[in-house]
Scaffold this motif. Sequence first.
Motif, PDB file in Angstrom:
ATOM      1  N   ALA A  90      38.986 -27.400 -99.554  1.00  0.00           N
ATOM      2  CA  ALA A  90      38.439 -28.470-100.400  1.00  0.00           C
ATOM      3  C   ALA A  90      37.129 -28.998 -99.814  1.00  0.00           C
ATOM      4  CB  ALA A  90      39.457 -29.605-100.534  1.00  0.00           C
ATOM      5  N   PHE A  91      37.082 -29.134 -98.494  1.00  0.00           N
ATOM      6  CA  PHE A  91      35.857 -29.594 -97.835  1.00  0.00           C
ATOM      7  C   PHE A  91      34.727 -28.591 -98.021  1.00  0.00           C
ATOM      8  CE2 PHE A  91      33.029 -29.626 -94.162  1.00  0.00           C
ATOM      9  CZ  PHE A  91      32.578 -30.941 -94.186  1.00  0.00           C
ATOM     10  N   LEU A  92      35.025 -27.316 -97.842  1.00  0.00           N
ATOM     11  CA  LEU A  92      34.002 -26.285 -98.030  1.00  0.00           C
ATOM     12  C   LEU A  92      33.535 -26.231 -99.483  1.00  0.00           C
ATOM     13  CD1 LEU A  92      35.515 -23.418 -95.841  1.00  0.00           C
ATOM     14  CD2 LEU A  92      33.491 -24.793 -95.322  1.00  0.00           C
ATOM     15  N   HIS A  93      34.460 -26.409-100.404  1.00  0.00           N
ATOM     16  CA  HIS A  93      34.133 -26.457-101.833  1.00  0.00           C
ATOM     17  C   HIS A  93      33.175 -27.606-102.111  1.00  0.00           C
ATOM     18  CE1 HIS A  93      34.733 -26.320-106.176  1.00  0.00           C
ATOM     19  NE2 HIS A  93      35.244 -27.541-106.172  1.00  0.00           N
ATOM     20  N   LEU A  94      33.494 -28.778-101.577  1.00  0.00           N
ATOM     21  CA  LEU A  94      32.631 -29.951-101.762  1.00  0.00           C
ATOM     22  C   LEU A  94      31.284 -29.759-101.070  1.00  0.00           C
ATOM     23  CD1 LEU A  94      32.129 -32.895-102.628  1.00  0.00           C
ATOM     24  CD2 LEU A  94      33.310 -33.611-100.537  1.00  0.00           C
ATOM     25  N   ALA A  95      31.299 -29.185 -99.861  1.00  0.00           N
ATOM     26  CA  ALA A  95      30.055 -28.976 -99.123  1.00  0.00           C
ATOM     27  C   ALA A  95      29.129 -28.021 -99.869  1.00  0.00           C
ATOM     28  CB  ALA A  95      30.362 -28.437 -97.727  1.00  0.00           C
ATOM     29  N   ALA A  96      29.698 -26.969-100.443  1.00  0.00           N
ATOM     30  CA  ALA A  96      28.879 -26.030-101.215  1.00  0.00           C
ATOM     31  C   ALA A  96      28.283 -26.713-102.437  1.00  0.00           C
ATOM     32  CB  ALA A  96      29.726 -24.834-101.637  1.00  0.00           C
ATOM     33  N   TYR A  97      29.063 -27.550-103.087  1.00  0.00           N
ATOM     34  CA  TYR A  97      28.590 -28.300-104.270  1.00  0.00           C
ATOM     35  C   TYR A  97      27.434 -29.230-103.893  1.00  0.00           C
ATOM     36  CZ  TYR A  97      28.842 -32.339-107.463  1.00  0.00           C
ATOM     37  OH  TYR A  97      28.541 -33.394-108.299  1.00  0.00           O
ATOM     38  N   VAL A  98      27.592 -29.983-102.811  1.00  0.00           N
ATOM     39  CA  VAL A  98      26.559 -30.942-102.399  1.00  0.00           C
ATOM     40  C   VAL A  98      25.312 -30.227-101.893  1.00  0.00           C
ATOM     41  CG1 VAL A  98      26.003 -32.763-100.733  1.00  0.00           C
ATOM     42  CG2 VAL A  98      28.219 -32.773-101.891  1.00  0.00           C
ATOM     43  N   ALA A  99      25.496 -29.182-101.089  1.00  0.00           N
ATOM     44  CA  ALA A  99      24.356 -28.512-100.464  1.00  0.00           C
ATOM     45  C   ALA A  99      23.640 -27.559-101.413  1.00  0.00           C
ATOM     46  CB  ALA A  99      24.827 -27.755 -99.226  1.00  0.00           C
ATOM     47  N   LEU A 100      24.401 -26.746-102.134  1.00  0.00           N
ATOM     48  CA  LEU A 100      23.776 -25.696-102.928  1.00  0.00           C
ATOM     49  C   LEU A 100      23.374 -26.163-104.321  1.00  0.00           C
ATOM     50  CD1 LEU A 100      26.116 -22.726-101.908  1.00  0.00           C
ATOM     51  CD2 LEU A 100      23.925 -23.403-100.908  1.00  0.00           C
ATOM     52  N   ASP A 101      24.164 -27.027-104.921  1.00  0.00           N
ATOM     53  CA  ASP A 101      23.823 -27.531-106.255  1.00  0.00           C
ATOM     54  C   ASP A 101      22.794 -28.649-106.214  1.00  0.00           C
ATOM     55  OD1 ASP A 101      25.349 -25.794-107.702  1.00  0.00           O
ATOM     56  OD2 ASP A 101      27.057 -27.138-107.947  1.00  0.00           O
ATOM     57  N   PHE A 102      22.863 -29.510-105.184  1.00  0.00           N
ATOM     58  CA  PHE A 102      22.035 -30.717-105.180  1.00  0.00           C
ATOM     59  C   PHE A 102      21.155 -30.867-103.947  1.00  0.00           C
ATOM     60  CE2 PHE A 102      25.486 -31.702-108.083  1.00  0.00           C
ATOM     61  CZ  PHE A 102      24.807 -32.254-109.151  1.00  0.00           C
ATOM     62  N   GLY A 103      21.240 -29.919-103.008  1.00  0.00           N
ATOM     63  CA  GLY A 103      20.379 -30.002-101.832  1.00  0.00           C
ATOM     64  C   GLY A 103      20.517 -31.318-101.087  1.00  0.00           C
ATOM     65  N   PHE A 104      21.738 -31.833-100.991  1.00  0.00           N
ATOM     66  CA  PHE A 104      22.042 -33.090-100.294  1.00  0.00           C
ATOM     67  C   PHE A 104      21.344 -34.306-100.913  1.00  0.00           C
ATOM     68  CE2 PHE A 104      22.685 -29.747 -97.102  1.00  0.00           C
ATOM     69  CZ  PHE A 104      23.995 -30.007 -96.719  1.00  0.00           C
ATOM     70  N   ASP A 105      21.066 -34.226-102.207  1.00  0.00           N
ATOM     71  CA  ASP A 105      20.524 -35.379-102.928  1.00  0.00           C
ATOM     72  C   ASP A 105      21.703 -36.270-103.319  1.00  0.00           C
ATOM     73  OD1 ASP A 105      19.441 -37.228-104.693  1.00  0.00           O
ATOM     74  OD2 ASP A 105      18.154 -35.763-105.703  1.00  0.00           O
ATOM     75  N   TRP A 106      22.008 -37.264-102.485  1.00  0.00           N
ATOM     76  CA  TRP A 106      23.212 -38.062-102.659  1.00  0.00           C
ATOM     77  C   TRP A 106      23.172 -38.914-103.918  1.00  0.00           C
ATOM     78  CZ3 TRP A 106      26.989 -36.261 -99.959  1.00  0.00           C
ATOM     79  CH2 TRP A 106      26.725 -35.627 -98.731  1.00  0.00           C
ATOM     80  N   ALA A 107      21.994 -39.340-104.311  1.00  0.00           N
ATOM     81  CA  ALA A 107      21.884 -40.107-105.551  1.00  0.00           C
ATOM     82  C   ALA A 107      22.261 -39.254-106.753  1.00  0.00           C
ATOM     83  CB  ALA A 107      20.465 -40.651-105.712  1.00  0.00           C
ATOM     84  N   ALA A 108      21.785 -38.011-106.748  1.00  0.00           N
ATOM     85  CA  ALA A 108      22.123 -37.092-107.841  1.00  0.00           C
ATOM     86  C   ALA A 108      23.611 -36.746-107.819  1.00  0.00           C
ATOM     87  CB  ALA A 108      21.275 -35.833-107.745  1.00  0.00           C
TER      88      ALA A 108
END
Length: 202
Positions: free
Chosen positions: A85-103
């Motif tokens: 689940a953590f890796l799934h979330l990390a891939a979503y945050v890093a690859l989909d949004f480039g660590f753009d936390w607001a997005a």
Amino acid sequence: MTRAPLQLRRLAIYVVGLAPAASLFWLGVEDRLGPEPIRALEQGLGLWALRFLIACLAVTPLRRFAGVDLLRFRRALGLLAFSYAFLHLAAYVALDFGFDWAAVSADIVKRPYVTVGMASFAILAPLAATSNAAAIRRMGGKAWAKLHRLVYLAALAAAAHFLLVVKSWPAEPLVYAGLTAALLLTRLAPAPSRRRRAPVSA
């Protein structure tokens, strides 16, 4: 032939359990995840998280109705579920949004399937953090057990997340949702009498 020590068997579960993640990342590096590699990676990791959650849910019914005792391995299965689940979330945050936390925050609010998925992860996080003997001693057995019953809600949310993320209604997410519901419903059924239960060979 003597059985392998418990710690060695648990280590084997972690090694085997993390092999699919290693395979997914290797296929990504080799550009062999298909036309949508990011989506394939994220969904693959998320699916394995759900599979290990289902494995956790299966431990109690197997013990009650089949006499197969895998209780000593449930913690390992739960930690594997959280890891995926953590890796799934990390891939979503890093690859989909480039660590753009607001997005990311806006997407969580905007898309119901993301909201449900984040809710499942938020439940799993404290369960993983307290999956150790020290936490049981500190919290007390009853409080610890009450907290860890939230895994039922996490599993339901994960299954719902899988259902909502697809655009149509293919069989696979329905199967996982049905299996999750069935394993939870078995907890309402009375356990068979010990006298009637057939012995299970070692």
